[in-house]
Scaffold this motif. Structure first.
Motif, PDB file in Angstrom:
ATOM      1  N   SER A  30     -25.807  58.818  30.191  1.00 31.94           N
ATOM      2  CA  SER A  30     -24.929  58.457  29.078  1.00 31.94           C
ATOM      3  C   SER A  30     -23.867  59.528  28.849  1.00 31.94           C
ATOM      4  N   VAL A  31     -24.285  60.792  28.832  1.00 27.77           N
ATOM      5  CA  VAL A  31     -23.329  61.883  28.619  1.00 27.77           C
ATOM      6  C   VAL A  31     -22.321  61.937  29.762  1.00 27.77           C
ATOM      7  N   LEU A  32     -22.813  61.816  30.992  1.00 28.16           N
ATOM      8  CA  LEU A  32     -21.920  61.900  32.153  1.00 28.16           C
ATOM      9  C   LEU A  32     -20.978  60.707  32.227  1.00 28.16           C
ATOM     10  N   ARG A  33     -21.461  59.527  31.859  1.00 29.09           N
ATOM     11  CA  ARG A  33     -20.611  58.339  31.887  1.00 29.09           C
ATOM     12  C   ARG A  33     -19.462  58.491  30.887  1.00 29.09           C
ATOM     13  N   ALA A  70     -23.439  70.799  27.651  1.00 31.01           N
ATOM     14  CA  ALA A  70     -24.245  69.580  27.538  1.00 31.01           C
ATOM     15  C   ALA A  70     -25.499  69.679  28.394  1.00 31.01           C
ATOM     16  N   ALA A  71     -25.366  70.245  29.576  1.00 34.10           N
ATOM     17  CA  ALA A  71     -26.516  70.396  30.464  1.00 34.10           C
ATOM     18  C   ALA A  71     -27.573  71.287  29.837  1.00 34.10           C
ATOM     19  N   ARG A  72     -27.147  72.425  29.284  1.00 38.19           N
ATOM     20  CA  ARG A  72     -28.100  73.338  28.637  1.00 38.19           C
ATOM     21  C   ARG A  72     -28.760  72.677  27.429  1.00 38.19           C
ATOM     22  N   GLU A  73     -27.964  71.920  26.664  1.00 37.44           N
ATOM     23  CA  GLU A  73     -28.503  71.250  25.473  1.00 37.44           C
ATOM     24  C   GLU A  73     -29.578  70.233  25.855  1.00 37.44           C
ATOM     25  N   THR A 121     -27.570  67.894  38.046  1.00 41.65           N
ATOM     26  CA  THR A 121     -26.825  66.637  37.960  1.00 41.65           C
ATOM     27  C   THR A 121     -25.465  66.873  37.313  1.00 41.65           C
ATOM     28  N   PHE A 122     -25.450  67.647  36.251  1.00 44.00           N
ATOM     29  CA  PHE A 122     -24.184  67.980  35.590  1.00 44.00           C
ATOM     30  C   PHE A 122     -23.317  68.853  36.488  1.00 44.00           C
ATOM     31  N   ASP A 123     -23.952  69.765  37.209  1.00 43.66           N
ATOM     32  CA  ASP A 123     -23.209  70.660  38.085  1.00 43.66           C
ATOM     33  C   ASP A 123     -22.536  69.882  39.209  1.00 43.66           C
ATOM     34  N   PHE A 124     -23.222  68.864  39.724  1.00 43.52           N
ATOM     35  CA  PHE A 124     -22.623  68.055  40.792  1.00 43.52           C
ATOM     36  C   PHE A 124     -21.364  67.361  40.289  1.00 43.52           C
ATOM     37  N   HIS A 137     -18.174  61.268  29.887  1.00 44.85           N
ATOM     38  CA  HIS A 137     -17.292  62.289  30.447  1.00 44.85           C
ATOM     39  C   HIS A 137     -16.381  61.700  31.514  1.00 44.85           C
ATOM     40  N   LEU A 138     -16.952  60.917  32.432  1.00 45.00           N
ATOM     41  CA  LEU A 138     -16.187  60.355  33.540  1.00 45.00           C
ATOM     42  C   LEU A 138     -15.220  59.269  33.080  1.00 45.00           C
ATOM     43  N   CYS A 139     -15.516  58.667  31.931  1.00 49.73           N
ATOM     44  CA  CYS A 139     -14.627  57.619  31.407  1.00 49.73           C
ATOM     45  C   CYS A 139     -13.510  58.187  30.533  1.00 49.73           C
ATOM     46  N   GLY A 140     -13.401  59.515  30.476  1.00 54.53           N
ATOM     47  CA  GLY A 140     -12.273  60.122  29.781  1.00 54.53           C
ATOM     48  C   GLY A 140     -12.609  60.852  28.511  1.00 54.53           C
ATOM     49  N   GLN A 141     -13.836  60.706  28.023  1.00 55.18           N
ATOM     50  CA  GLN A 141     -14.233  61.424  26.809  1.00 55.18           C
ATOM     51  C   GLN A 141     -14.807  62.777  27.233  1.00 55.18           C
ATOM     52  N   ARG A 142     -13.904  63.713  27.478  1.00 55.45           N
ATOM     53  CA  ARG A 142     -14.259  64.974  28.100  1.00 55.45           C
ATOM     54  C   ARG A 142     -15.346  65.726  27.341  1.00 55.45           C
ATOM     55  N   THR A 143     -16.287  66.245  28.120  1.00 59.08           N
ATOM     56  CA  THR A 143     -17.429  66.974  27.581  1.00 59.08           C
ATOM     57  C   THR A 143     -17.511  68.325  28.279  1.00 59.08           C
TER      58      THR A 143
END
Length: 206
Positions: A175-178, A191-194, A102-105, A180-186
């Protein structure tokens, strides 16, 4: 103009190519400008079409076009996830593949991810009707529930409620991806490994 001049089975190669061109332009418009500014005029400019009438010829309106966008993105994401899961031989590995794919996509296809987020937001804000099925598909955890049930039956997972755990996995991932996509770069790979490690520990048999 009359929309949908042909069904999916009878569309010509040219018609399919034009629809794909419009869908890609809609993805770019949604990702770059948000749904409030993703008008047919903006999309036609993005696709370098001569007029918005060419969009109306292939799509009856925004609901049909944005549904096509959502289904296209969902299909791409599912294809990646299915391939990653198929490479794993254990249920624990499949759970990890589900999360990391999911993170990779999102890392590979940020425009598609942002466009889908905009469509879901549009539906939840009541800005467009007729796309409830899209929101249901995006939020569904049925495949993950099945994966967890199979792993539990195989003795790889502990005795937990599979639907609750599936919702927890999706909630944390989304939550993490949202953010990231809203500008709070991750750092998506980190994050995926964690998260994969967290849920690997949470699902272990006691």
């Amino acid at each position: 103009m009359m929309a949908n001049v042909a069904t999916a089975k009878t569309r010509t190669f040219t018609q399919k190519a034009r629809r794909a061109q419009i869908v890609q332009a809609a993805i770019e418009a949604l990702a770059e400008s948000g749904y409030a500014k993703a008008s047919f005029t903006r999309i036609s400019q993005q696709a370098k079409l001569s007029s918005t009438g060419m969009i109306s010829y292939h799509f009856s309106g925004k609901p049909e076009l944005f549904a096509e966008v959502a289904n296209t993105v969902i299909g791409q994401a599912r294809e990646l996830t299915a391939a990653r899961i198929a490479d794993e031989t254990t249920h624990r590995g499949r759970l990890s593949a589900y999360i990391t794919s999911t993170f990779d996509f999102v890392a590979r296809h940020p425009l598609q991810a942002r466009a889908l987020m905009e469509i879901v937001r549009m539906v939840r804000d009541g800005r467009i009707s007729g796309l409830d099925d899209v929101e249901h598909t995006v939020s569904s955890v049925e495949c993950l529930v099945t994966l967890l049930q199979q792993g539990r039956e195989a003795g790889e997972f502990g005795a937990f409620d599979c639907r609750t755990m599936a919702l927890a996995v999706r909630g944390a991932t989304d939550s993490v991806l949202r953010h990231h996509l809203c500008g709070q770069r991750t750092q998506l790979q980190d994050a995926a490994r964690e998260l994969a490690d967290i849920f690997d520990r949470c699902t272990r048999p006691t």
